[in-house]
Write a protein that holds these residues in place. Sequence first.
Motif, PDB file in Angstrom:
ATOM      1  N   ASP A 196       0.833  -1.208   0.000  1.00 31.02           N
ATOM      2  CA  ASP A 196       0.000   0.000   0.000  1.00 31.02           C
ATOM      3  C   ASP A 196       0.862   1.251   0.000  1.00 31.02           C
ATOM      4  O   ASP A 196       0.609   2.210  -0.737  1.00 31.02           O
ATOM      5  CB  ASP A 196      -0.913   0.019   1.236  1.00 31.02           C
ATOM      6  CG  ASP A 196      -2.198  -0.759   1.031  1.00 31.02           C
ATOM      7  OD1 ASP A 196      -2.450  -1.191  -0.104  1.00 31.02           O
ATOM      8  OD2 ASP A 196      -2.943  -0.933   2.011  1.00 31.02           O
TER       9      ASP A 196
ATOM     10  N   SER B  66       2.615   1.606  -3.360  1.00 30.48           N
ATOM     11  CA  SER B  66       1.680   1.932  -4.437  1.00 30.48           C
ATOM     12  C   SER B  66       1.137   3.344  -4.313  1.00 30.48           C
ATOM     13  O   SER B  66       1.178   4.130  -5.259  1.00 30.48           O
ATOM     14  CB  SER B  66       0.527   0.926  -4.452  1.00 30.48           C
ATOM     15  OG  SER B  66      -0.437   1.295  -5.407  1.00 30.48           O
TER      16      SER B  66
ATOM     17  N   GLY C 149      -0.227   5.275  -7.214  1.00 32.01           N
ATOM     18  CA  GLY C 149      -1.124   4.299  -7.847  1.00 32.01           C
ATOM     19  C   GLY C 149      -2.586   4.531  -7.547  1.00 32.01           C
ATOM     20  O   GLY C 149      -3.446   3.908  -8.163  1.00 32.01           O
TER      21      GLY C 149
ATOM     22  N   GLY D  97      -4.258   1.052  -7.162  1.00 33.25           N
ATOM     23  CA  GLY D  97      -3.015   0.468  -6.683  1.00 33.25           C
ATOM     24  C   GLY D  97      -3.177  -0.174  -5.314  1.00 33.25           C
ATOM     25  O   GLY D  97      -2.568  -1.220  -5.025  1.00 33.25           O
TER      26      GLY D  97
ATOM     27  N   SER E 139      -2.560  -4.134  -4.293  1.00 29.91           N
ATOM     28  CA  SER E 139      -1.763  -4.556  -3.141  1.00 29.91           C
ATOM     29  C   SER E 139      -2.476  -5.657  -2.357  1.00 29.91           C
ATOM     30  O   SER E 139      -1.859  -6.643  -1.940  1.00 29.91           O
ATOM     31  CB  SER E 139      -1.490  -3.357  -2.220  1.00 29.91           C
ATOM     32  OG  SER E 139      -0.761  -2.359  -2.897  1.00 29.91           O
TER      33      SER E 139
END
Length: 438
Positions: free
Chosen positions: A179, A182, A188, A192, A196
């Motif tokens: 996390d 990302s 992300g 994202g 994850s």
Amino acid sequence: MDLETIKQNKGNMILRFSIPAIISMVLTSLVTIADGFFIGNYVGKEGIAAVNLGLPIIYLYLGAGLMVSIGGMAIAGMAYGSGDKEACNQAFRQTVMTTAAVSALISCIMIFCFQPLLSVLQAEEPVIRYFQEYYRIMLLELPVTVINSGLGMFIRGEGNPAYCMKVSILNVLLNIILDYLSAGCFNGGIAGIAVSSLLSAFVSLACILYFFVRKAKVYRLGRFRFSGKLCIRSVLNGSSEFIGEMATGIAMFAYNYVIMRKIGVDGVTAFTIAGYVSFVFSMVIIGFGQGAGPLISFCWGAEEKKLAADIRKRTNRYVLLAGAAFFLLMAAGMDWYSRIFVRSEAVGKMIRSGMLIFITSFFPAGVNSIASFYFTASGRAVPSAVISFSRGLLILLICIFTLPALFGMTGVWMAAPVTEMLTLVLTLFFLYRKKQPS
């Protein structure tokens, strides 16, 4: 596992099975909270609201998975307690395959339900976009999570709960790291964060499968003969868990529907942040239920019904102590807790005004939930289903649609404690009616 050890060490046995399960379940919930932290800090309150609007989808997966897994685990546990290892393994293998098939089917159906769900809730454009980005990926992640949870029950059932705990620790740490990378490093966004979770779930599945290939002593993967009778029995036996989770999903939809119309995105965000605490506590309850469940099933299968009832009573004491600890922690740290997720004064004010009202529901909720687990583990689906249906749907929906209309956001916070107290009356009736082991 043997009866003499359970009789002489009821409390220790409950804790031995429950604590690793609790740690595993709480760590599982921390994945959701970690997602909420990164979404709140890197996406915004609209992202938190978007994830909350999709919680009914998550509860659908959990309900179907728990229905098959807990129902099958109870049957396998009773077969194990009676000494029939062949029936025990047949129940295990069929339960695993059925869980996987049901989860995959739900993903295929749910992809077509996004737009109707968002239309009914009348979500705003940023929330719609975040919802679609997040849940398109979660439709891949959720079946894996459900399978992991089901397999974990059988690992605990054969007396190795510590392994599940280690896998859960790995899962949550990996998820938090991914996390951060990302959302914090690579921008992300909410998609994202969902990726994850997906990657973490697959790593956990690999570790769990390794256990059954290399370490399992009771439950072994392999061929099985599909039994329609066993499938129906598992589904009926675990139906209370399905009803409970589905009722929670429907109730969450109702909460979102009412809050979006009466308060707006700030209200949904405040309720979501408060709901994280409830989610963690529900994981504690499930951990105790999953820890005590195999013991209850084993004792029931061995015709030690009084011992099974004693295990339920002891488990209730532990759950009530956990509820008191949650209440005191939130009373002391409510302001700090709300600021972790968002720095909105409007949201913080809502949380401060209602959090303590909301978490008084933890005390009766613990007793109601453990009673439902007790009835399921002993093969009595009807009282378990009635308790779950009442607390998760019938009474709760009445409270959701009436109390906010009378008291506004305060009524939203009141719905859960009023529901649990009314359900407690029903629970006590089932537990202490004539011929019921108390």
